[in-house]
Design a protein around this motif. Structure first.
Motif, short mmCIF file in Angstrom:
data_model
loop_
_atom_site.label_atom_id
_atom_site.label_comp_id
_atom_site.label_asym_id
_atom_site.label_seq_id
_atom_site.Cartn_x
_atom_site.Cartn_y
_atom_site.Cartn_z
N PHE A 126 26.15 75.73 48.24
CA PHE A 126 24.81 76.00 48.78
C PHE A 126 23.89 74.78 48.59
O PHE A 126 23.23 74.33 49.52
N MET A 127 23.85 74.27 47.36
CA MET A 127 22.94 73.15 47.08
C MET A 127 23.33 71.91 47.88
O MET A 127 22.46 71.15 48.31
N SER A 128 24.64 71.74 48.10
CA SER A 128 25.08 70.60 48.92
C SER A 128 24.58 70.75 50.33
O SER A 128 24.07 69.81 50.93
N SER A 129 24.70 71.96 50.88
CA SER A 129 24.26 72.21 52.25
C SER A 129 22.74 72.13 52.36
O SER A 129 22.21 71.58 53.33
N ALA A 130 22.05 72.67 51.35
CA ALA A 130 20.58 72.67 51.39
C ALA A 130 19.99 71.34 50.93
O ALA A 130 18.78 71.17 50.95
N GLU A 131 20.86 70.44 50.47
CA GLU A 131 20.45 69.11 49.96
C GLU A 131 19.46 69.25 48.81
O GLU A 131 18.37 68.66 48.81
N LEU A 132 19.87 70.05 47.84
CA LEU A 132 19.07 70.23 46.63
C LEU A 132 19.70 69.42 45.49
O LEU A 132 20.89 69.58 45.20
N PRO A 133 18.93 68.55 44.84
CA PRO A 133 19.47 67.76 43.75
C PRO A 133 19.55 68.55 42.45
O PRO A 133 18.63 69.30 42.12
N ALA A 134 20.66 68.42 41.74
CA ALA A 134 20.80 69.08 40.44
C ALA A 134 21.95 68.42 39.71
O ALA A 134 22.78 67.74 40.32
N VAL A 135 21.98 68.61 38.40
CA VAL A 135 23.08 68.09 37.60
C VAL A 135 23.80 69.26 36.94
O VAL A 135 23.17 70.12 36.33
N ILE A 136 25.11 69.26 37.10
CA ILE A 136 25.95 70.30 36.50
C ILE A 136 27.00 69.62 35.65
O ILE A 136 27.65 68.67 36.10
N VAL A 137 27.14 70.09 34.42
CA VAL A 137 28.11 69.49 33.51
C VAL A 137 29.33 70.40 33.45
O VAL A 137 29.21 71.61 33.25
N ASP A 138 30.50 69.82 33.66
CA ASP A 138 31.75 70.57 33.48
C ASP A 138 32.49 69.95 32.30
O ASP A 138 33.00 68.84 32.40
N GLY A 190 34.20 74.45 46.48
CA GLY A 190 33.70 75.66 47.13
C GLY A 190 34.01 75.62 48.62
O GLY A 190 34.80 74.79 49.06
N HIS A 191 33.36 76.50 49.37
CA HIS A 191 33.65 76.60 50.79
C HIS A 191 32.89 75.55 51.60
O HIS A 191 31.80 75.13 51.24
N GLY A 192 33.50 75.17 52.70
CA GLY A 192 32.83 74.26 53.63
C GLY A 192 33.07 72.80 53.30
O GLY A 192 33.61 72.47 52.25
N ASP A 193 32.66 71.94 54.20
CA ASP A 193 32.87 70.50 54.05
C ASP A 193 31.72 69.89 53.29
O ASP A 193 30.72 69.51 53.89
N TYR A 194 31.86 69.81 51.99
CA TYR A 194 30.80 69.14 51.23
C TYR A 194 31.42 68.29 50.14
O TYR A 194 32.60 68.42 49.82
N ALA A 199 25.46 69.45 64.02
CA ALA A 199 24.56 68.31 63.77
C ALA A 199 24.20 68.23 62.28
O ALA A 199 24.17 67.15 61.69
N HIS A 200 23.94 69.40 61.67
CA HIS A 200 23.63 69.42 60.25
C HIS A 200 24.81 68.89 59.43
O HIS A 200 24.65 68.05 58.54
N CYS A 201 26.01 69.39 59.76
CA CYS A 201 27.20 68.98 59.00
C CYS A 201 27.46 67.48 59.17
O CYS A 201 27.84 66.80 58.22
N LEU A 202 27.25 66.98 60.38
CA LEU A 202 27.47 65.54 60.61
C LEU A 202 26.48 64.70 59.81
O LEU A 202 26.84 63.63 59.31
N SER A 203 25.25 65.20 59.68
CA SER A 203 24.28 64.43 58.89
C SER A 203 24.69 64.41 57.42
O SER A 203 24.51 63.40 56.73
N LYS A 219 25.81 61.04 55.10
CA LYS A 219 25.35 60.76 53.74
C LYS A 219 26.54 60.52 52.81
O LYS A 219 26.52 59.60 51.99
N TYR A 220 27.59 61.35 52.95
CA TYR A 220 28.76 61.18 52.08
C TYR A 220 29.42 59.82 52.32
O TYR A 220 29.91 59.18 51.38
N SER A 221 29.42 59.37 53.58
CA SER A 221 29.99 58.04 53.87
C SER A 221 29.20 56.95 53.16
O SER A 221 29.78 56.00 52.63
N GLU A 222 27.88 57.09 53.18
CA GLU A 222 27.04 56.09 52.50
C GLU A 222 27.32 56.09 50.99
O GLU A 222 27.40 55.03 50.37
N ILE A 223 27.46 57.28 50.43
CA ILE A 223 27.74 57.37 48.99
C ILE A 223 29.10 56.72 48.69
O ILE A 223 29.25 55.96 47.73
N ARG A 224 30.07 57.00 49.56
CA ARG A 224 31.42 56.45 49.37
C ARG A 224 31.36 54.92 49.39
O ARG A 224 32.04 54.25 48.63
#
Lengths: 347, 251
Positions: free
Chosen positions: A92-104, A130-134, A217-221, A225-230
């Motif tokens: 959800f946060m990936s899709s909604a573009e919400l920043p957060a830190v999670i420790v595993d 999780g589900h979806g391309d993120y 269009a949302h998924c492509l955007s 972003k993921y390409s830039e991070i990569r």
């Protein structure tokens, strides 16, 4: 520059998060992560720090999403079984573009498993989970000092890319005490414009599509972003790879033993080097570009990161694997044996 | 010309995506009127469910968050703890709140979160095609209880307003219905009360709203309203389940 202190890995994560300006922590007890929750709980109501003990990891992750939506820094920490419960919110946060830190703080699975060190969550953390391309940025420190440094970095990256960032620790790293220099305290960041900030403008955090064209269009955007991070954010450390015949590849707790094994092999005249991925996603494929060598990936898993090593090297047939399951680290002797077996095989 | 009625100023004018005779439209309008009357559009943060009310983020000129299914009380907890100055209202349906999100609403109530929760109970999962919910009436035919819901299979309807009223962290709990003008007025008062409670720093205020779903119930809108009166209210008694005396006449 701060003073060096002797501190536990989990405490270093919590203290560094507080110093990075993260005031909101949502916890659910699970070994080997619980000291992070306890650290925040001990500071609850001091300097604006809020600790809420959530009813489940699912709730904790969603509470973090709520904090992120109003433009503030939130965090939670867990281990594999809890991460599984929270992963809907990571998608959800990936899709909604919400920043957060999670420790595993990784521990051995599958199932309830064990509570010592492991790296079997690699696929889950780096391939979406999780589900979806993120994608989520995954940082893998190997010392208490790096836990402190990369906790701060995690918040910076989360804010920069408006994306969840996972800090991957493990049952050995989180529990050990080492000397570390903690970061200088920072202020809470400014509330960004996109946040639900009230006042004269109004915003919506929504991850529902309006039909295929809009959603594509949302998924492509997101993919852009993921390409830039990569491209920009690969981090690794290379050790004596230039003249090496054999390059060891390891991250996190495993990398500490592997580094010792590399040094011993060098002392015995073997031409051994090492690559230590620090970002697990994006995987540091640049570290391997053009390095046509024999590789030995060492993991506390049945072989997960090794797949990314094979995708990154010139000749995948030269990539070998040594794994340890159940919660224990390999010994230097175990790794010397594995290296010698590889060298014999080559001859 | 004299204006005798107009849509609440906070509403965007977006088309409502609910079916004819659906109670969500009415509840959405009541909420719009309350936002105007209290003048809280800039402070309100609406946390929406997955279900027929998800699209309500389009209805109002207010900040909103469409949470994952059932998680609205957890998201609302995060928001309220980080931004206590916001007025945080969770609006959920019965699949969302009483099934997927049962844990989240119970625990938000146990913690006494300073939230207002509007719970639309139409006894089914509406958006997915009228499946059985924990709120479904005994013998009610749905697409996953084709021979009528049986207590021996699925249990009896869950009474959320009474259930939450038992929890000390619940400040107020009330059940209302959208089936006649008198009850609609009472529903508006209850929702307004729940929001005013939060503005006064009080803990979780819960309003369960019995709401018609003619499409899901496969009835004419008029029959749906009568079904609420004759069948649903006897099982789901209206009224205040918990409310401290001092706030009873605040609104």
């Amino acid at each position: 520059m701060g003073m060096e202190v002797l501190i536990q890995g989990n405490a270093a994560i919590a203290e560094s998060a507080i110093r990075a300006g993260c005031k909101y922590y949502f916890g659910y007890p699970i070994t080997p992560s619980s000291e992070i929750a306890e650290y925040y709980a001990a500071r609850n109501h001091q300097d604006g720090i809020v600790y809420v003990q959530a009813e489940t990891e699912m709730a904790a992750f969603n509470m973090v999403a709520g904090v992120a939506s109003v433009g503030k820094l939130g965090m939670t920490a867990t281990s594999g079984p809890g991460f599984c419960l929270g992963v809907e919110a990571v998608s959800f946060m990936s899709s909604a573009e919400l920043p957060a830190v999670i420790v595993d703080c990784m521990r051995p699975g599958p199932g309830d498993g064990e509570i010592l060190a492991a790296q079997g969550d690699y696929f889950q953390l780096t391939k979406g989970g999780g589900h979806g391309d993120y994608r989520t940025i995954v940082l893998a420190p190997y010392s208490v000092q790096e836990l402190a440094d990369y906790t701060v970095k995690a918040f910076a990256l989360a804010g920069k890319y408006r994306n969840p960032v996972i800090l991957a620790s493990d049952g050995a790293l989180s529990k050990q005490y080492e000397n570390a220099i903690l970061p200088e305290p920072a202020q809470e960041p400014e509330i960004p414009d996109w946040a639900l900030r009230g006042g004269e403008t109004w915003h919506t955090v929504v991850t529902c599509g309006y039909g295929p064209a809009q959603w594509e269009a949302h998924c492509l955007s997101l993919q852009k972003k993921y390409s830039e991070i990569r491209e920009r954010e690969q981090v690794w450390e290379s050790y004596q790879t230039e003249d090496a015949d054999l390059i060891l590849v390891a991250y996190g707790s495993a990398a500490r033993v592997v580094l010792d094994a590399m040094k011993r092999a060098r002392a015995q005249g073997m031409k051994v080097g090492m690559i230590r991925p620090i970002t697990l996603w994006p995987f540091p494929e640049k570290a391997f570009a053009g390095l046509d060598r024999t590789y030995l990936a060492v993991e506390l898993s049945a072989g997960q990161m090794v797949e990314d090593v094979r995708l990154s090297v010139p000749d995948r047939d030269k990539v070998h694997f040594y794994g340890k399951l159940g919660g224990l680290l390999p010994s230097v002797e175990d790794l010397m044996d594995a290296m010698e077996a590889l060298v014999r095989q080559k001859k | 010309m004299k204006t005798i009625y107009q849509a609440p100023a906070v509403m965007t004018g977006a088309y409502m995506t609910t079916c004819g005779g659906c109670g969500h439209g009415l509840a959405a309008k009541l909420l719009g009127e309350i936002i105007d009357e209290l003048g809280i559009a800039r402070d309100l943060l609406l946390v929406l469910p997955i279900g027929c009310a998800t699209n309500a983020w389009e209805y109002y000129q207010v900040d909103s968050f469409c949470a994952l299914h059932g998680r609205a009380p957890a998201v609302a907890t995060g928001i309220k703890r980080a931004s206590p100055e916001r007025i945080v209202v969770a609006y959920q349906g019965d699949g969302d709140l009483a099934s997927e999100g049962m844990s989240e609403i119970i625990h938000a109530t146990i913690r006494g979160e300073k939230l207002s929760v509007i719970f639309i109970n139409n006894t089914i999962f509406g958006m997915t095609g009228a499946q059985m919910a924990p709120t479904t009436m005994l013998e009610q035919v749905t697409s996953t209880s084709p021979k009528g819901k049986k207590a021996s299979d699925a249990g009896e309807p869950v009474l959320m307003a009474e259930l939450l009223a038992q929890i000390p962290g619940c400040f107020s709990s009330e059940r209302v219905a959208l089936n006649n003008p008198q009850n609609i007025r009472a529903a508006k008062r209850a929702i307004k009360n729940a929001i005013v409670n939060q503005m006064n720093g009080r803990g979780l205020s819960f309003v369960e709203v019995l709401s018609p779903c003619p499409t899901g119930w496969k009835t004419a809108p008029v029959d749906a309203i009568q079904w609420i009166e004759k069948e649903i209210i006897p099982v789901y008694p209206l009224g205040v389940k918990k409310q401290p005396e001092e706030v009873r006449n605040e609104v």
